[in-house]
Design a protein around this motif. Structure first.
Motif, PDB file in Angstrom:
ATOM      1  N   LEU A  26     -14.327 -12.410 -35.588  1.00  0.00           N
ATOM      2  CA  LEU A  26     -13.421 -13.689 -35.615  1.00  0.00           C
ATOM      3  C   LEU A  26     -13.050 -14.197 -36.991  1.00  0.00           C
ATOM      4  O   LEU A  26     -11.768 -14.364 -37.001  1.00  0.00           O
ATOM      5  CB  LEU A  26     -14.418 -14.722 -35.081  1.00  0.00           C
ATOM      6  CG  LEU A  26     -14.945 -14.561 -33.559  1.00  0.00           C
ATOM      7  CD1 LEU A  26     -15.988 -15.561 -33.071  1.00  0.00           C
ATOM      8  CD2 LEU A  26     -13.473 -15.098 -32.721  1.00  0.00           C
ATOM      9  N   VAL A  27     -13.719 -13.900 -38.051  1.00  0.00           N
ATOM     10  CA  VAL A  27     -13.299 -14.189 -39.377  1.00  0.00           C
ATOM     11  C   VAL A  27     -11.901 -13.399 -39.769  1.00  0.00           C
ATOM     12  O   VAL A  27     -10.983 -13.928 -40.186  1.00  0.00           O
ATOM     13  CB  VAL A  27     -14.420 -14.119 -40.624  1.00  0.00           C
ATOM     14  CG1 VAL A  27     -13.873 -14.246 -41.961  1.00  0.00           C
ATOM     15  CG2 VAL A  27     -15.433 -14.964 -40.216  1.00  0.00           C
ATOM     16  N   GLY A  30      -9.170 -14.498 -37.388  1.00  0.00           N
ATOM     17  CA  GLY A  30      -8.442 -15.695 -38.270  1.00  0.00           C
ATOM     18  C   GLY A  30      -7.795 -15.394 -39.471  1.00  0.00           C
ATOM     19  O   GLY A  30      -6.784 -15.912 -39.764  1.00  0.00           O
ATOM     20  N   TRP A  33      -4.453 -13.664 -38.276  1.00  0.00           N
ATOM     21  CA  TRP A  33      -3.640 -14.813 -37.744  1.00  0.00           C
ATOM     22  C   TRP A  33      -2.782 -15.610 -38.921  1.00  0.00           C
ATOM     23  O   TRP A  33      -1.636 -16.079 -38.627  1.00  0.00           O
ATOM     24  CB  TRP A  33      -4.480 -15.353 -36.679  1.00  0.00           C
ATOM     25  CG  TRP A  33      -3.835 -16.660 -36.079  1.00  0.00           C
ATOM     26  CD1 TRP A  33      -2.862 -16.562 -35.114  1.00  0.00           C
ATOM     27  CD2 TRP A  33      -3.744 -18.017 -36.614  1.00  0.00           C
ATOM     28  NE1 TRP A  33      -1.958 -17.838 -34.862  1.00  0.00           N
ATOM     29  CE2 TRP A  33      -2.698 -18.650 -35.650  1.00  0.00           C
ATOM     30  CE3 TRP A  33      -4.203 -18.703 -37.512  1.00  0.00           C
ATOM     31  CZ2 TRP A  33      -2.433 -20.073 -35.854  1.00  0.00           C
ATOM     32  CZ3 TRP A  33      -4.095 -19.955 -37.574  1.00  0.00           C
ATOM     33  CH2 TRP A  33      -3.163 -20.839 -36.941  1.00  0.00           C
ATOM     34  N   TYR A  34      -3.677 -16.145 -39.757  1.00  0.00           N
ATOM     35  CA  TYR A  34      -3.121 -17.134 -40.809  1.00  0.00           C
ATOM     36  C   TYR A  34      -2.245 -16.372 -41.707  1.00  0.00           C
ATOM     37  O   TYR A  34      -0.914 -17.010 -41.888  1.00  0.00           O
ATOM     38  CB  TYR A  34      -4.336 -17.592 -41.467  1.00  0.00           C
ATOM     39  CG  TYR A  34      -3.601 -18.378 -42.898  1.00  0.00           C
ATOM     40  CD1 TYR A  34      -3.537 -19.942 -42.358  1.00  0.00           C
ATOM     41  CD2 TYR A  34      -3.944 -18.045 -43.987  1.00  0.00           C
ATOM     42  CE1 TYR A  34      -2.906 -20.740 -43.530  1.00  0.00           C
ATOM     43  CE2 TYR A  34      -3.173 -19.032 -44.936  1.00  0.00           C
ATOM     44  CZ  TYR A  34      -2.689 -20.250 -44.712  1.00  0.00           C
ATOM     45  OH  TYR A  34      -2.309 -21.093 -45.610  1.00  0.00           O
ATOM     46  N   TRP A  37       1.063 -16.096 -39.600  1.00  0.00           N
ATOM     47  CA  TRP A  37       1.560 -17.340 -39.226  1.00  0.00           C
ATOM     48  C   TRP A  37       2.421 -17.922 -40.651  1.00  0.00           C
ATOM     49  O   TRP A  37       3.318 -18.511 -40.538  1.00  0.00           O
ATOM     50  CB  TRP A  37       0.491 -18.211 -38.929  1.00  0.00           C
ATOM     51  CG  TRP A  37       0.946 -19.766 -38.761  1.00  0.00           C
ATOM     52  CD1 TRP A  37       1.579 -20.185 -37.701  1.00  0.00           C
ATOM     53  CD2 TRP A  37       0.807 -20.776 -39.363  1.00  0.00           C
ATOM     54  NE1 TRP A  37       2.101 -21.501 -37.627  1.00  0.00           N
ATOM     55  CE2 TRP A  37       1.493 -21.711 -39.033  1.00  0.00           C
ATOM     56  CE3 TRP A  37       0.117 -21.035 -40.617  1.00  0.00           C
ATOM     57  CZ2 TRP A  37       1.233 -23.339 -39.605  1.00  0.00           C
ATOM     58  CZ3 TRP A  37      -0.082 -22.256 -41.383  1.00  0.00           C
ATOM     59  CH2 TRP A  37       0.738 -23.429 -40.593  1.00  0.00           C
TER      60      TRP A  37
END
Length: 69
Positions: A26-27, A30, A33-34, A37
């Motif tokens: 998950l980390v 994330g 993804w950041y 993005w």
């Protein structure tokens, strides 16, 4: 965890390892993804600078080629 569910199948130490692995996924997900993005967005001044640098590089590579807009 006792003798039920995932604890019965994997054992207590393995359950903790699976939870840490999920947390790590998950980390890392994330963070990726950041990064994806954020990389897609340029401020107006950054976009203008990028365009100027691209035109300068094109003129330097082929001075005979007209610059199109």
């Amino acid at each position: 965890m006792g003798n039920t569910g995932v604890g019965m199948l994997l054992g207590d130490l393995s359950v903790k390892t699976v939870w840490l692995l999920c947390l790590g996924v998950l980390v890392l997900g994330g963070a990726i993804w950041y990064g994806v993005w954020r990389s897609g967005h340029l401020r107006r001044s950054e976009r203008a600078q990028l365009d100027r640098n691209t035109e300068a590089a094109q003129r330097r590579d082929d001075p005979q080629k007209p610059v199109t807009r």
